[in-house]
Structure formats: structure tokens, C-alpha cells
Design an enzyme around this catalytic site. Structure first.
Site, PDB file in Angstrom:
ATOM      1  N   SER A  10     -37.963 -39.304  13.534  1.00  0.00           N
ATOM      2  CA  SER A  10     -36.947 -39.503  12.486  1.00  0.00           C
ATOM      3  C   SER A  10     -37.476 -40.394  11.367  1.00  0.00           C
ATOM      4  O   SER A  10     -37.253 -40.135  10.183  1.00  0.00           O
ATOM      5  CB  SER A  10     -35.700 -40.170  13.078  1.00  0.00           C
ATOM      6  N   GLY A  68     -35.012 -29.172  11.894  1.00  0.00           N
ATOM      7  CA  GLY A  68     -33.700 -29.275  11.246  1.00  0.00           C
ATOM      8  C   GLY A  68     -33.633 -30.475  10.320  1.00  0.00           C
ATOM      9  O   GLY A  68     -33.026 -30.418   9.248  1.00  0.00           O
ATOM     10  N   SER A 111     -23.350 -37.218  11.952  1.00  0.00           N
ATOM     11  CA  SER A 111     -24.676 -36.613  11.839  1.00  0.00           C
ATOM     12  C   SER A 111     -25.511 -37.363  10.813  1.00  0.00           C
ATOM     13  O   SER A 111     -25.156 -37.438   9.631  1.00  0.00           O
ATOM     14  CB  SER A 111     -24.556 -35.141  11.432  1.00  0.00           C
ATOM     15  N   GLN A 120     -28.379 -36.432   9.816  1.00  0.00           N
ATOM     16  CA  GLN A 120     -29.013 -35.464   8.921  1.00  0.00           C
ATOM     17  C   GLN A 120     -28.093 -35.161   7.747  1.00  0.00           C
ATOM     18  O   GLN A 120     -28.522 -35.094   6.601  1.00  0.00           O
ATOM     19  CB  GLN A 120     -29.337 -34.180   9.684  1.00  0.00           C
ATOM     20  N   ASP A 146     -29.933 -36.930  21.319  1.00  0.00           N
ATOM     21  CA  ASP A 146     -31.217 -36.309  21.660  1.00  0.00           C
ATOM     22  C   ASP A 146     -31.643 -36.615  23.098  1.00  0.00           C
ATOM     23  O   ASP A 146     -32.529 -35.958  23.645  1.00  0.00           O
ATOM     24  CB  ASP A 146     -32.312 -36.790  20.700  1.00  0.00           C
ATOM     25  N   LYS A 165     -28.309 -27.617  18.424  1.00  0.00           N
ATOM     26  CA  LYS A 165     -29.653 -28.212  18.296  1.00  0.00           C
ATOM     27  C   LYS A 165     -30.704 -27.101  18.304  1.00  0.00           C
ATOM     28  O   LYS A 165     -30.390 -25.962  18.031  1.00  0.00           O
ATOM     29  CB  LYS A 165     -29.867 -29.242  19.403  1.00  0.00           C
ATOM     30  N   ARG A 180     -28.234 -26.663  23.808  1.00  0.00           N
ATOM     31  CA  ARG A 180     -28.765 -27.539  24.871  1.00  0.00           C
ATOM     32  C   ARG A 180     -27.809 -27.692  26.048  1.00  0.00           C
ATOM     33  O   ARG A 180     -28.254 -27.941  27.172  1.00  0.00           O
ATOM     34  CB  ARG A 180     -29.148 -28.910  24.295  1.00  0.00           C
ATOM     35  N   ARG A 205     -37.261 -30.731  23.889  1.00  0.00           N
ATOM     36  CA  ARG A 205     -36.583 -31.690  24.774  1.00  0.00           C
ATOM     37  C   ARG A 205     -36.144 -31.027  26.089  1.00  0.00           C
ATOM     38  O   ARG A 205     -36.047 -31.686  27.118  1.00  0.00           O
ATOM     39  CB  ARG A 205     -35.399 -32.333  24.061  1.00  0.00           C
TER      40      ARG A 205
HETATM   41  C1  S3P Z   1     -31.937 -36.693  13.417  1.00  0.00           C
HETATM   42  C2  S3P Z   1     -30.596 -36.666  13.624  1.00  0.00           C
HETATM   43  C3  S3P Z   1     -29.959 -35.995  14.771  1.00  0.00           C
HETATM   44  C4  S3P Z   1     -30.975 -35.673  15.861  1.00  0.00           C
HETATM   45  C5  S3P Z   1     -32.250 -35.105  15.314  1.00  0.00           C
HETATM   46  C6  S3P Z   1     -32.890 -36.090  14.359  1.00  0.00           C
HETATM   47  C7  S3P Z   1     -32.438 -37.376  12.222  1.00  0.00           C
HETATM   48  O1  S3P Z   1     -29.348 -34.805  14.326  1.00  0.00           O
HETATM   49  O2  S3P Z   1     -30.421 -34.791  16.791  1.00  0.00           O
HETATM   50  O3  S3P Z   1     -33.158 -34.838  16.362  1.00  0.00           O
HETATM   51  O4  S3P Z   1     -33.635 -37.725  12.175  1.00  0.00           O
HETATM   52  O5  S3P Z   1     -31.647 -37.589  11.296  1.00  0.00           O
HETATM   53  P1  S3P Z   1     -27.843 -34.824  13.716  1.00  0.00           P
HETATM   54  O6  S3P Z   1     -27.863 -35.773  12.622  1.00  0.00           O
HETATM   55  O7  S3P Z   1     -27.566 -33.450  13.220  1.00  0.00           O
HETATM   56  O8  S3P Z   1     -26.980 -35.215  14.866  1.00  0.00           O
END
Ligand code: S3P
Length: 427
Positions: A22, A93, A165, A167, A312, A339, A343, A387
Site C-alpha cells: 500500500s 485494484g 475503503s 482506495q 486483507d 477483492k 474471498r 492471499r
Molecule cells: C488498499 C486498500 C484495501 C485493501 C487493498 C489495499 C490500499 O482495499 O484491500 O489490498 O492500499 O488502499 P479497499 O480500500 O477497497 O478496502
């Protein structure tokens, strides 16, 4: 590649987990927006962070390797250019969602694509707010390919996150970096905070929520990033060490940012013997050496509020629950279905393979665990999800006969040396 895993009686050793995925994505993307050269130390060699580097190169950013370090020569957020070809986000993602915010904010034309798994993942969550900001986007059925048309600047929005989230939060805040007025994100359930912390964004607390602001006056720091060990990768060893007898594993220099470490507290509540030693700050992130010894675990019920900070780690936590005394349960985890694969379904299939006593719900699992459970080895599917593959491998070490892990190479998405490290602690 099919990987054979033999049963283990105990595990011992020191493992340097790969650097945080991240933080790696963010350091590369933020450095690409900065006006000057940033140095990134300990940048992950895993597939996902490498994908982010190739994506920013396509936007005209010069990325150089200097020994072990990555140098990113940013020319400022308004110097990004439209790529000549589709931008391939691979399996990542995080890359696709954060980059979407940058591309929409920069107003450049681009098409984002990804691998088979990423092309199935919903992008509606980011497309909706970016359209509210004025971005012109085409994405059939709200999945990639996502095409962004040129724009003359987005408008600021006030956006309350409909799901926890990081992200989504990051995507909107990154788009906000290009506008005059402040874009405001309201977060009621905490998710990982690396974007706001690394960018030093203006923040306040109001009515129990975190309010985060970004606009074009936000200075993007030109800095040396030193990336800590990935806590999410460390979680596999925390569980592996806890469930095997006569075991001690040490994990040096792992990031312990509190927005990531819920699983540490969960495992401790289950009875795990985990110690954080030599706690210190590296760059802007707290780190520690983590020592884990075998311990009898007991079942646990997680509250839905705990889920975003261990999202995660839920696959490997499921393995811990399987070897804990009594019932464990979590719900409020429907995000797991969106994911790299579904999962919850993948974990349910893994549990079925070992004849576990469990129940799958729409947004969670209930597992009846047993510390003496010694299932027969099996052939574990991975859905090409890193994972899931690593969780299956840890489970396989507890089986009475050898197991096979399908598509084991997918671990390289976040942890290229996983099977070498497993061999090391088995020896
Ligand atoms: C992440 C946020 C998470 C996580 C992903 C990494 C990030 O996703 O599951 O592996 O680095 O911002 P979400 O924000 O969609 O939950």
C-alpha cells in the site's frame, strides 16, 4: 505452477517480509505528482507495485533504478501527459483506483485495463464520485476498461464515503489535488490512512468522523520514502507461528501503523503470544520487530467495525480460527467478495476441502475450531489470488499428508519470496 507443501511439526527462524504494498503504490504515485526527484528505499519487487511504476512511466514520468532504490523524477501534477497506449494495471485494484483519481484530476485522456481478475472488479465506487466531479468516463457495466476523456478541470465535491475503503478515499482525494476549491472526504469508519499521512493533508474531526481535504495548493512533498515491511504479509507468519507447537518466528522492521494492525489485537485476544520489540519510527511510519511464539488459541467473534482494518488479513485469520478452541465468527465482511477473487467463497471452498465444521453467510463465516484438528492434505485452488494461495499454504503445513497449491506463482503479486521463506522456517 503447482506447489507441494509438506506437513510441518514446528517452524523456526527470522523472516524479512517484503516491503509494504500500500505504501509502495502511494510513494510512487505521489512522487510522480511532486515537482522534483524523490527517492524510494526498499521499494517492493512484487508484481503489483512494479505495475504502478510502469503505469506512471506511461504518463511521462521518468523512473530510474539507483542500486536498490527507485528514483522518481516528478515534474509536477500538471505535467502528466496522456499515454500513447492503454495503461495496464495488471492485478492491482489499488493502482487502478488511485490512478483513476489522478487521471481524472489531471484531465488527460487514458484507458485503464487490467488482468482477467481486475477486469471483473467493480469500479462503480470510484466512477460515481469522479463523475460527480465532472469527469467524462466510459466503462461498460462499471468495470474496466475505463476510458477517461480529456477535461478542463474537475469541480470540488464534498463526499461521504459510502463504504470503508482506502482506495475510494484516496481516489477522490487525489482527484481533488488538481482543483482550486477544497474537495472534502468524510470518513466515518477508519480505513488505512497512508494517503492522508504521506501527503500531510489537512484534516479535522467532526461528530466522530474524520474530514480530509485536498486541493491544488496541497504541497506534494519531495522526499525520501523508506518503506517498512508489509504488515499484511507478516500476518501469514503470525498465524503460522501461533498454530504450530514449539515455534518461534521473528519478523524484523514491520510497519505497525494502527490503521493496519487490527489483526494483531485480534490474534492477541485469541491468546496469541506476539511481542512488538524495538518499536521505532522510520520515515513517517512506526515499525517494530515482531516476535511470535506458539500459543493455544481460542475462538473469537469480530465486530463489523473491526473488519476494514483487517480486511486483507481475514483469509489467514480464518485459518487461525480453524485451529482455535471453539466457535469463531465474523460478519460485515461483504467487501471480501469484491477483492482479487470472491474471498469468502474461496475460503469456504478451502474449508470444505479439509472437512472443516463451518458455515458460510452472505457477509461472513462461522467456524467451529479445534486446536487438535489434523486434516488430510488436499489440492487447494487459489483463484489466482495471492492471499488465498498463502493462506492455503499455511493451512497445508498443519495437514497430516502433503498438499498441493494450484497457481502458486500468484503469490508474487504481493510476496515473491513467500515459498522460499516458508522453506526456510520449515528447515
Ligand atoms: C488498499 C486498500 C484495501 C485493501 C487493498 C489495499 C490500499 O482495499 O484491500 O489490498 O492500499 O488502499 P479497499 O480500500 O477497497 O478496502
Amino acid at each position: 505452477m503447482i506447489k507441494n507443501i509438506t506437513p510441518a511439526s514446528s517452524l523456526k527462524g527470522t523472516i524479512q517480509v517484503p516491503s509494504d504494498k500500500s505504501i509502495a503504490h502511494r510513494s510512487a504515485l505521489f512522487a510522480a505528482l511532486a515537482d522534483g526527484t524523490s527517492r524510494i528505499k526498499n521499494y517492493s519487487r512484487a508484481a503489483d507495485p512494479q505495475t504502478t511504476l510502469s503505469c506512471i512511466r506511461q504518463l511521462g514520468v521518468n523512473v530510474e533504478l539507483d542500486g536498490e532504490d527507485v528514483l522518481i523524477h516528478g515534474k509536477g501534477r500538471f505535467a502528466l501527459r496522456s499515454p500513447d497506449a492503454d495503461v495496464d494495471c495488471g492485478n492491482s485494484g489499488t493502482t487502478m483506483r488511485l490512478l483513476s483519481g489522478i487521471i481524472a484530476g489531471a484531465g488527460i485522456e487514458a484507458t485503464l485495463i487490467g488482468d482477467e481478475s481486475l477486469l471483473k472488479r467493480t469500479m462503480k465506487r470510484i466512477i460515481d464520485p469522479l463523475r460527480m466531479m465532472g469527469a467524462e468516463i466510459v466503462a461498460d457495466n462499471d468495470v474496466a476498461p475505463i476510458h477517461f476523456f480529456k477535461n478542463d478541470g474537475l469541480k470540488a465535491i464534498k463526499f461521504e464515503l459510502p463504504i470503508a475503503s482506502a482506495q475510494l478515499k484516496s481516489c477522490v482525494l487525489l482527484a481533488g489535488l488538481f482543483g482550486k476549491e477544497y474537495t472534502t472526504v468524510i470518513e466515518r469508519t477508519e480505513s488505512r490512512n497512508h494517503t492522508e499521512e504521506l501527503l500531510n493533508l489537512k484534516m479535522e474531526k467532526f461528530d466522530g468522523a474524520k474530514i480530509i481535504y485536498s486541493n491544488s495548493t496541497t504541497q506534494i512533498p519531495i522526499q525520501t520514502y523508506t518503506i517498512p515491511g508489509d504488515f499484511s504479509a507478516a500476518a501469514f507468519w503470525m498465524v503460522a507461528a501461533s498454530i504450530h507447537p514449539n515455534t518461534r518466528i521473528t519478523l524484523p522492521a514491520v510497519g505497525i501503523n494502527t490503521s493496519r494492525t487490527a489483526v494483531l489485537h485480534i490474534l492477541k485476544r485469541m491468546g496469541a503470544d506476539i511481542k512488538l520489540q524495538n518499536q521505532r519510527v522510520q520515515g513517517s511510519e512506526p515499525i517494530a520487530d515482531i516476535e511470535i511464539k506458539s500459543a493455544p488459541l481460542k475462538g473469537i467473534t469480530l465486530s463489523p467495525e473491526e473488519i476494514p482494518n483487517c480486511i486483507d488479513e481475514l483469509p489467514i485469520l480464518t485459518v487461525a480460527m480453524l485451529f482455535a478452541e471453539g466457535e469463531s465468527h465474523f460478519n460485515g465482511a461483504s467487501e471480501l467478495r469484491h477483492k482479487e477473487c470472491d474471498r469468502l467463497h474461496a475460503m469456504a471452498e478451502m474449508l470444505k476441502k479439509v472437512n472443516a465444521d463451518f458455515n458460510e453467510q452472505e457477509d461472513g463465516l462461522t467456524i467451529n475450531g479445534n486446536p487438535n484438528f489434523t486434516p488430510q492434505g488436499s489440492y487447494f485452488k487459489t483463484w489466482h489470488d495471492h492471499r488465498i494461495a498463502m493462506s492455503a499454504a499455511v493451512l497445508a503445513t498443519k495437514c497430516s499428508t502433503p498438499s498441493q497449491i494450484e497457481d502458486a506463482e500468484c503469490t508474487a503479486i504481493s510476496y515473491p519470496g513467500f515459498f522460499d521463506d516458508l522453506k526456510k522456517v520449515l528447515a
